[in-house]
Design a protein around this motif. Structure first.
Motif, PDB file in Angstrom:
ATOM      1  N   UNK A 127       0.850  -1.096  -0.109  1.00 61.56           N
ATOM      2  CA  UNK A 127      -0.028  -0.151  -0.026  1.00 61.56           C
ATOM      3  C   UNK A 127       0.776   1.218  -0.062  1.00 61.56           C
ATOM      4  N   UNK A 128       0.787   1.979  -1.013  1.00 66.76           N
ATOM      5  CA  UNK A 128       1.468   3.370  -1.075  1.00 66.76           C
ATOM      6  C   UNK A 128       2.991   2.939  -1.330  1.00 66.76           C
ATOM      7  N   UNK A 129       3.290   1.790  -1.919  1.00 68.11           N
ATOM      8  CA  UNK A 129       4.619   1.501  -2.050  1.00 68.11           C
ATOM      9  C   UNK A 129       5.285   0.843  -0.964  1.00 68.11           C
ATOM     10  N   UNK A 130       4.702   0.405   0.102  1.00 71.60           N
ATOM     11  CA  UNK A 130       5.261  -0.118   1.490  1.00 71.60           C
ATOM     12  C   UNK A 130       4.499  -1.791   1.555  1.00 71.60           C
ATOM     13  N   UNK A 131       5.603  -2.634   1.535  1.00 73.67           N
ATOM     14  CA  UNK A 131       4.890  -3.826   1.608  1.00 73.67           C
ATOM     15  C   UNK A 131       4.621  -3.989   3.154  1.00 73.67           C
ATOM     16  N   UNK A 132       3.366  -4.439   3.266  1.00 72.79           N
ATOM     17  CA  UNK A 132       2.601  -4.767   4.786  1.00 72.79           C
ATOM     18  C   UNK A 132       3.550  -5.865   5.427  1.00 72.79           C
ATOM     19  N   UNK A 133       3.410  -5.639   6.663  1.00 72.60           N
ATOM     20  CA  UNK A 133       3.862  -6.799   7.489  1.00 72.60           C
ATOM     21  C   UNK A 133       3.206  -7.990   7.702  1.00 72.60           C
TER      22      UNK A 133
END
Length: 261
Positions: A127-133
C-alpha cells in the motif's frame, strides 16, 4: 343471546381484528425502520472471507455508522452522496456493499482508501509502495462452497493504520498474487477478501473494481449464528452436530488463530 348482545359481540370481534392488524402493521414498520436505519443481518454463502467469516456464518452490519447510501434501502434510492453519516470507513473495516457488475451484495475488507495505491507482488500486499507486515500464525484446511478442500497458511497482516487481521493463503503464486498498481479514485474504496486466493474482489476490475462510497450498505459488527455446510438455520434438528457454538456472539474483528471446519 339478544340482538343487542350479538351486535356488541360483532363490534368487539371487529375491534379485536382491527387492533391485531394495527399491531402487525406497526411491527412491520418498526422492523423496516430498524433494518433500514440501524442494523441488518447478513449470511455468508462463499469462502472469500474465511476464516474471519466462514460459510454459514450469520452476522449483523451497522447501517448508521457510515450513514445511508443508494443501496441502504429496500429499493435503491438515487443518492448523490451518503446521508446521516457518523464516521468514514477505515482500513481494516469489514464492509457490506452492493456490487453493481454482478447485482449482488458482497462482504469484503476495506484495504485501500481514496487516493491509495494498492498492489500485489509475489503474494505480498503493498500500500503506497510499502509492503505490509505479515506474520505466519498457523496452517489449516479451507473448504469452499463446493466442498473443495485446500491446505492454507494463516498469517496476521498489519495495515498502515496499525489494524491487524487474519488472512489465509493457498500460496504466493496464485493468479491474483501479482497485479498492476491500482490507484483508488476519489470517493471509492479498494476491497479484498481475507481468503486471498479464493476471493473475487477489487483486484478484478471487471467483476468488482473500485467500490463507490454510495454503494456501501453497512459495517460488519458481530456474528450471531454459525452453522456448518450452509445448513438452513431453521433445521434445528441439525444444530447439535453442526452449529459452531464457539463462533457465535463474537465481534467479526475478534482475531482468528485457526481455520474451523
Amino acid at each position: 343471546m339478544s340482538q343487542t348482545d350479538m351486535t356488541k359481540a360483532d363490534k368487539k370481534a371487529k375491534n379485536e381484528l382491527r387492533d391485531t392488524i394495527v399491531v402487525i402493521i406497526e411491527a412491520l414498520l418498526i422492523a423496516l425502520v430498524f433494518r433500514t436505519f440501524l442494523y441488518q443481518p447478513f449470511s455468508i454463502p462463499t469462502a472469500s472471507m474465511q476464516s474471519t467469516l466462514m460459510i454459514g456464518d450469520y452476522f449483523v452490519a451497522s447501517k448508521f455508522t457510515w450513514g445511508l447510501g443508494k443501496y441502504s434501502f429496500p429499493i435503491p434510492v438515487p443518492l448523490g452522496d451518503r446521508i446521516l453519516q457518523l464516521s468514514t470507513p477505515q482500513q481494516g473495516d469489514i464492509a457490506v456493499f452492493h456490487n453493481e457488475p454482478t447485482g449482488e451484495d458482497y462482504v469484503k475488507r476495506i484495504i485501500g482508501l481514496p487516493g491509495d495505491k494498492v498492489q500485489m507482488k509475489e503474494g505480498r500486499l503493498y500500500i503506497n509502495g510499502t509492503m505490509l507486515e505479515r506474520e505466519q500464525i498457523g496452517t489449516g484446511t479451507d473448504v469452499d462452497s463446493y466442498s473443495t478442500p485446500l491446505p492454507v497458511t494463516l498469517y496476521r497482516e498489519t495495515l498502515p493504520n496499525g489494524v491487524t487481521h487474519t488472512i489465509q493463503e493457498v500460496s504466493d503464486d496464485q493468479p491474483l498474487d501479482d497485479t498492476a498498481e491500482y490507484t483508488v479514485p476519489s470517493g471509492h474504496y479498494f476491497m479484498m477478501g481475507d481468503n486471498r486466493d479464493r476471493s473475487a474482489d477489487s483486484r478484478v476490475l471487471r467483476q468488482v473494481g473500485y467500490v463507490p462510497a454510495t454503494n456501501l450498505i453497512g459495517k460488519g459488527e458481530f456474528r450471531f449464528f454459525s452453522i456448518k455446510d450452509n445448513i438452513a438455520p431453521w433445521q434445528v434438528w441439525q444444530w447439535p452436530a453442526n452449529v459452531r457454538w464457539d463462533r457465535m456472539f463474537q465481534s467479526v474483528y475478534t482475531p482468528i488463530t485457526h481455520t474451523p471446519t
